[in-house]
Enzyme design. Structure first.
Site, PDB file in Angstrom:
ATOM      1  N   ASP A 137      -3.067  47.794  -4.276  1.00  0.00           N
ATOM      2  CA  ASP A 137      -2.424  49.163  -4.843  1.00  0.00           C
ATOM      3  C   ASP A 137      -2.178  49.783  -3.352  1.00  0.00           C
ATOM      4  O   ASP A 137      -2.131  49.305  -2.154  1.00  0.00           O
ATOM      5  CB  ASP A 137      -3.708  49.959  -5.611  1.00  0.00           C
ATOM      6  N   CYS A 197      -7.938  46.822  -2.881  1.00  0.00           N
ATOM      7  CA  CYS A 197      -7.786  48.157  -3.281  1.00  0.00           C
ATOM      8  C   CYS A 197      -8.564  48.980  -2.300  1.00  0.00           C
ATOM      9  O   CYS A 197      -8.998  48.689  -1.284  1.00  0.00           O
ATOM     10  CB  CYS A 197      -8.031  48.375  -4.828  1.00  0.00           C
ATOM     11  N   THR A 239     -11.895  50.420  -2.776  1.00  0.00           N
ATOM     12  CA  THR A 239     -13.317  49.535  -2.647  1.00  0.00           C
ATOM     13  C   THR A 239     -13.256  48.073  -2.947  1.00  0.00           C
ATOM     14  O   THR A 239     -14.337  47.437  -2.703  1.00  0.00           O
ATOM     15  CB  THR A 239     -14.219  50.103  -3.861  1.00  0.00           C
ATOM     16  N   HIS A 293     -20.184  27.775  -2.975  1.00  0.00           N
ATOM     17  CA  HIS A 293     -20.848  27.838  -4.256  1.00  0.00           C
ATOM     18  C   HIS A 293     -20.375  28.115  -5.670  1.00  0.00           C
ATOM     19  O   HIS A 293     -20.692  27.476  -6.592  1.00  0.00           O
ATOM     20  CB  HIS A 293     -22.158  28.760  -3.971  1.00  0.00           C
ATOM     21  N   HIS A 320     -23.526  23.184  -8.291  1.00  0.00           N
ATOM     22  CA  HIS A 320     -22.809  24.176  -8.559  1.00  0.00           C
ATOM     23  C   HIS A 320     -21.779  24.031  -9.594  1.00  0.00           C
ATOM     24  O   HIS A 320     -21.307  25.271 -10.209  1.00  0.00           O
ATOM     25  CB  HIS A 320     -22.068  24.745  -7.265  1.00  0.00           C
TER      26      HIS A 320
HETATM   27  C1  RB5 Z   1      -7.716  54.345  -5.721  1.00  0.00           C
HETATM   28  O1  RB5 Z   1      -7.687  55.718  -5.434  1.00  0.00           O
HETATM   29  C2  RB5 Z   1      -8.916  53.628  -5.929  1.00  0.00           C
HETATM   30  O2  RB5 Z   1      -9.333  54.193  -7.187  1.00  0.00           O
HETATM   31  C3  RB5 Z   1      -8.568  52.168  -5.794  1.00  0.00           C
HETATM   32  O3  RB5 Z   1      -8.085  51.874  -4.887  1.00  0.00           O
HETATM   33  C4  RB5 Z   1      -9.819  51.399  -6.092  1.00  0.00           C
HETATM   34  O4  RB5 Z   1     -10.921  51.630  -5.058  1.00  0.00           O
HETATM   35  C5  RB5 Z   1     -10.225  51.060  -7.363  1.00  0.00           C
HETATM   36  O5  RB5 Z   1     -11.114  50.341  -7.500  1.00  0.00           O
END
Ligand code: RB5
Length: 148
Positions: free
Chosen positions: A8, A65, A67, A98, A133
């Site tokens: 994203d 993204c 996180t 695994h 596994h």
């Molecule tokens: C975008 O602001 C953020 O929410 C997205 O990149 C991500 O971290 C979602 O899990």
């Protein structure tokens, strides 16, 4: 190998750099977007990459993204996808050995770009160990198909 890659807006800059990293490792990066830093919805790109892997058009996928959490949640909804959110090399390696992971998820707001490169290398060089596994993964697959 063909490596589908998507992000994203929060992962866009990492995606551009990691495409080069993938190419440098001798693989072909297939960019499925996003195409810039304008705000967008991570599930659109998670599903594009996950579908490409699940349909056999790509060997593996990489999703980035902020996180890595949203990408991993969405990608793991696609049957046949085993997406692993990793922030250190041991998990990236074992996700292949695994868990036979086929998608690597990264958080651009969580790890530095050098760590991201290292995780790509660890993930793409890992080999599924099979054996005990396989039975564990079969239980996940059975659940996915409504049994178990
Ligand atoms: C975008 O602001 C953020 O929410 C997205 O990149 C991500 O971290 C979602 O899990």
């Amino acid at each position: 190998m063909n490596i589908a890659i998507g992000s994203d807006h929060a992962g866009y800059e990492y995606k551009e750099i990691l495409k080069e990293c993938i190419g440098g490792l001798g693989h072909h990066a297939v960019d499925l977007g996003t195409a810039g830093t304008a705000s967008c919805d991570y599930p659109d790109f998670a599903f594009a990459v996950a579908d490409s892997v699940a349909q056999g058009k790509s060997d593996f996928g990489v999703l980035i993204c902020g996180t890595g959490i949203g990408m991993s949640m969405a990608a793991n909804k696609v049957p046949g996808i085993r997406a692993a959110l990793c922030s250190e090399p041991l998990s990236a390696r074992f996700s292949r050995e695994h868990n036979n992971a086929n998608v690597l998820c990264l958080g651009a707001r969580v790890i530095g770009i050098e760590m991201a490169r290292e995780l790509i290398r660890a993930f793409l060089s890992g080999v599924f160990a099979g054996d005990r596994h396989s039975g564990r993964l079969k239980k996940i697959e059975e659940r996915e198909h409504g049994a178990g």
